[in-house]
Design a protein around this motif. Structure first.
Motif, mmCIF file in Angstrom:
data_model
loop_
_atom_site.group_PDB
_atom_site.id
_atom_site.type_symbol
_atom_site.label_atom_id
_atom_site.label_comp_id
_atom_site.label_asym_id
_atom_site.label_seq_id
_atom_site.Cartn_x
_atom_site.Cartn_y
_atom_site.Cartn_z
ATOM 1 N N GLU A 23 0.830 -1.214 0.000
ATOM 2 C CA GLU A 23 0.000 0.000 0.000
ATOM 3 C C GLU A 23 0.861 1.260 0.000
ATOM 4 O O GLU A 23 0.546 2.241 -0.693
ATOM 5 C CB GLU A 23 -0.942 -0.025 1.200
ATOM 6 C CG GLU A 23 -2.051 -1.069 1.060
ATOM 7 C CD GLU A 23 -2.807 -1.340 2.343
ATOM 8 O OE1 GLU A 23 -3.903 -1.924 2.268
ATOM 9 O OE2 GLU A 23 -2.295 -0.973 3.427
ATOM 10 N N LEU A 24 1.959 1.232 0.760
ATOM 11 C CA LEU A 24 2.871 2.379 0.749
ATOM 12 C C LEU A 24 3.511 2.556 -0.626
ATOM 13 O O LEU A 24 3.730 3.691 -1.072
ATOM 14 C CB LEU A 24 3.945 2.201 1.815
ATOM 15 C CG LEU A 24 3.472 2.341 3.268
ATOM 16 C CD1 LEU A 24 4.594 1.983 4.236
ATOM 17 C CD2 LEU A 24 2.971 3.760 3.546
ATOM 18 N N GLY A 44 10.730 6.808 8.850
ATOM 19 C CA GLY A 44 11.470 7.441 7.763
ATOM 20 C C GLY A 44 10.689 7.643 6.487
ATOM 21 O O GLY A 44 11.276 8.019 5.462
ATOM 22 N N ILE A 45 9.366 7.465 6.514
ATOM 23 C CA ILE A 45 8.591 7.546 5.275
ATOM 24 C C ILE A 45 8.639 8.943 4.666
ATOM 25 O O ILE A 45 8.725 9.100 3.447
ATOM 26 C CB ILE A 45 7.125 7.106 5.525
ATOM 27 C CG1 ILE A 45 6.394 6.899 4.210
ATOM 28 C CG2 ILE A 45 6.397 8.087 6.421
ATOM 29 C CD1 ILE A 45 6.801 5.675 3.458
ATOM 30 N N TYR A 46 8.626 9.985 5.503
ATOM 31 C CA TYR A 46 8.700 11.338 4.955
ATOM 32 C C TYR A 46 10.107 11.661 4.449
ATOM 33 O O TYR A 46 10.268 12.423 3.490
ATOM 34 C CB TYR A 46 8.267 12.370 6.003
ATOM 35 C CG TYR A 46 6.779 12.405 6.261
ATOM 36 C CD1 TYR A 46 5.867 12.350 5.210
ATOM 37 C CD2 TYR A 46 6.275 12.498 7.560
ATOM 38 C CE1 TYR A 46 4.498 12.385 5.447
ATOM 39 C CE2 TYR A 46 4.904 12.543 7.800
ATOM 40 C CZ TYR A 46 4.022 12.473 6.745
ATOM 41 O OH TYR A 46 2.676 12.515 6.974
ATOM 42 N N ALA A 47 11.117 11.085 5.074
ATOM 43 C CA ALA A 47 12.483 11.259 4.574
ATOM 44 C C ALA A 47 12.611 10.645 3.179
ATOM 45 O O ALA A 47 13.224 11.233 2.276
ATOM 46 C CB ALA A 47 13.485 10.617 5.530
ATOM 47 N N GLU A 48 12.007 9.480 3.004
ATOM 48 C CA GLU A 48 12.021 8.834 1.689
ATOM 49 C C GLU A 48 11.290 9.695 0.664
ATOM 50 O O GLU A 48 11.749 9.851 -0.480
ATOM 51 C CB GLU A 48 11.382 7.452 1.786
ATOM 52 C CG GLU A 48 11.410 6.668 0.496
ATOM 53 C CD GLU A 48 10.801 5.282 0.647
ATOM 54 O OE1 GLU A 48 10.522 4.651 -0.391
ATOM 55 O OE2 GLU A 48 10.590 4.840 1.796
ATOM 56 N N PRO A 79 8.990 11.384 15.934
ATOM 57 C CA PRO A 79 10.047 10.697 15.185
ATOM 58 C C PRO A 79 9.970 10.910 13.674
ATOM 59 O O PRO A 79 10.997 10.954 13.000
ATOM 60 C CB PRO A 79 9.828 9.222 15.552
ATOM 61 C CG PRO A 79 9.162 9.257 16.892
ATOM 62 C CD PRO A 79 8.275 10.465 16.853
ATOM 63 N N ALA A 80 8.752 11.035 13.125
ATOM 64 C CA ALA A 80 8.619 11.225 11.676
ATOM 65 C C ALA A 80 9.240 12.546 11.237
ATOM 66 O O ALA A 80 9.900 12.624 10.193
ATOM 67 C CB ALA A 80 7.152 11.167 11.270
ATOM 68 N N LEU A 81 9.037 13.602 12.028
ATOM 69 C CA LEU A 81 9.642 14.895 11.716
ATOM 70 C C LEU A 81 11.155 14.829 11.844
ATOM 71 O O LEU A 81 11.889 15.282 10.953
ATOM 72 C CB LEU A 81 9.080 15.965 12.646
ATOM 73 C CG LEU A 81 9.762 17.340 12.596
ATOM 74 C CD1 LEU A 81 9.645 17.957 11.213
ATOM 75 C CD2 LEU A 81 9.179 18.277 13.647
ATOM 76 N N LEU A 82 11.643 14.258 12.936
ATOM 77 C CA LEU A 82 13.095 14.191 13.157
ATOM 78 C C LEU A 82 13.784 13.362 12.075
ATOM 79 O O LEU A 82 14.873 13.711 11.614
ATOM 80 C CB LEU A 82 13.378 13.597 14.539
ATOM 81 C CG LEU A 82 12.957 14.466 15.733
ATOM 82 C CD1 LEU A 82 13.221 13.731 17.039
ATOM 83 C CD2 LEU A 82 13.687 15.805 15.715
ATOM 84 N N ALA A 83 13.144 12.272 11.664
ATOM 85 C CA ALA A 83 13.736 11.415 10.637
ATOM 86 C C ALA A 83 13.791 12.115 9.284
ATOM 87 O O ALA A 83 14.653 11.796 8.453
ATOM 88 C CB ALA A 83 12.942 10.113 10.523
ATOM 89 N N ALA A 84 12.883 13.069 9.044
ATOM 90 C CA ALA A 84 12.850 13.759 7.756
ATOM 91 C C ALA A 84 13.944 14.808 7.628
ATOM 92 O O ALA A 84 14.348 15.153 6.509
ATOM 93 C CB ALA A 84 11.487 14.421 7.559
#
Length: 313
Positions: A115-116, A146-150, A169-174
């Motif tokens: 789905e992603l 890390g989905i937003y980083a990708e 974590p999503a913000l930091l990973a981006a």
């Protein structure tokens, strides 16, 4: 053209009451159902407030997902819906006079790897002619941080600018993927740097820390304290007082939409952002402001803000 990506959309039911008293039976004054999710709201605001071309890439599942689709179609929004196995979540907001809101947000359904991959394909197809792609909102359970980083890496490689409006974590990973813009609110900014932000100086220092970690620009929404922009051009602050607030739901999304619609740089873009955000606060539920709702005369921009100013909201 601006593409928004919402992995965890919602049906948002807003109920207005005179006062919320725990444990009591309360009669509502009104109720409203809107399509929800940060990216969805950004696209709705771009359409309503600026008639800016936008496509919302959104996951939809179950009968709730179909209802979300119908609500978006009724608003005339361009949507790229990605069907998923889980059901679209429902959120409830209780709004009291003066803009006080209590929110109950469901976590959402997990998304599979396939789905992603479908979402990534939809973003690639829709962003071919885009100037910005905005990845917005919380992640469903189990989706990699890390989905937003990708997303940043893929979209930036195509020469398209990327905005991220998320938290934790999503913000930091981006950040290491060097998004062109991140838009935390005060609480999200404090969480990102691991310390409270009580003054404007704290906001600026924390925003510069996010830039040091990779963000090219940082737009911080501060509720009734306005907003601060920190980028290569320096620091700009501003506010847009609202005498009679009704709902803060979606105000930060409207602010981001106004900023992107106005070119996403400098005092003009910040002023537009503040005007759109203030207009959303004056409206019920998560209604996005139309042009007739937006007032520019209440906006105040400070090119040399008082950094010792304490935050009140």
């Amino acid at each position: 053209m601006i593409v928004t990506v919402t992995l965890n959309p919602s049906l948002d039911r807003t109920i207005e009451v005179d006062v919320l008293t725990r444990g009591e039976m309360i009669r509502a004054r009104s109720a409203r159902l809107d399509p929800g999710g940060k990216g969805v709201n950004v696209s709705r605001a771009l359409l309503a407030g600026g008639e800016v071309a936008s496509t919302a890439v959104v996951t939809v599942g179950g009968s709730e997902g179909e209802q979300l689709r119908r609500l978006l179609a009724a608003e005339g929004l361009a949507v790229r819906a990605v069907p998923v196995a889980g059901r679209t979540r429902s959120n409830v907001t209780i709004a009291e006079p003066g803009g006080v809101v209590t929110k109950l947000n469901e976590p959402g359904a997990p998304l599979s790897g396939d789905e992603l991959a479908e979402v990534a394909g939809a973003v690639a197809a829709e962003s071919a002619a885009a100037s910005w792609v905005a990845g917005c909102g919380s992640l469903p359970p189990g989706v990699p941080d890390g989905i937003y980083a990708e997303l940043c890496r893929r979209v930036s490689a195509a020469g398209i600018r990327v905005a991220i409006d998320s938290s934790g974590p999503a913000l930091l990973a981006a950040l290491p993927a060097r998004p062109d813009l991140v838009k935390p609110n005060r609480e999200e900014l404090a969480e990102a740097v691991g310390r409270p932000v009580g003054r404007l100086a704290d906001v600026v220092e924390a925003a510069r820390e996010l830039r040091a970690r990779g963000a090219r620009g940082v737009l911080v929404s501060l509720g009734s304290d306005g907003a601060v922009l920190v980028d290569d051009d320096g620091v700009i602050a501003g506010d847009a007082p609202v005498a009679h607030p009704r709902s803060t739901v979606g105000a930060g999304d409207a602010l981001l939409a106004g900023f992107l619609a106005a070119g996403a740089r400098g005092p003009r873009a910040l002023a537009e952002a503040l005007a759109w955000g203030a207009a959303a606060v004056r409206l019920p539920a998560s209604r996005m402001p139309r042009r007739s709702d937006i007032r520019h005369d209440i906006v105040r921009i400070h090119s040399r803000p008082d950094l010792d100013q304490p935050l009140v909201s």
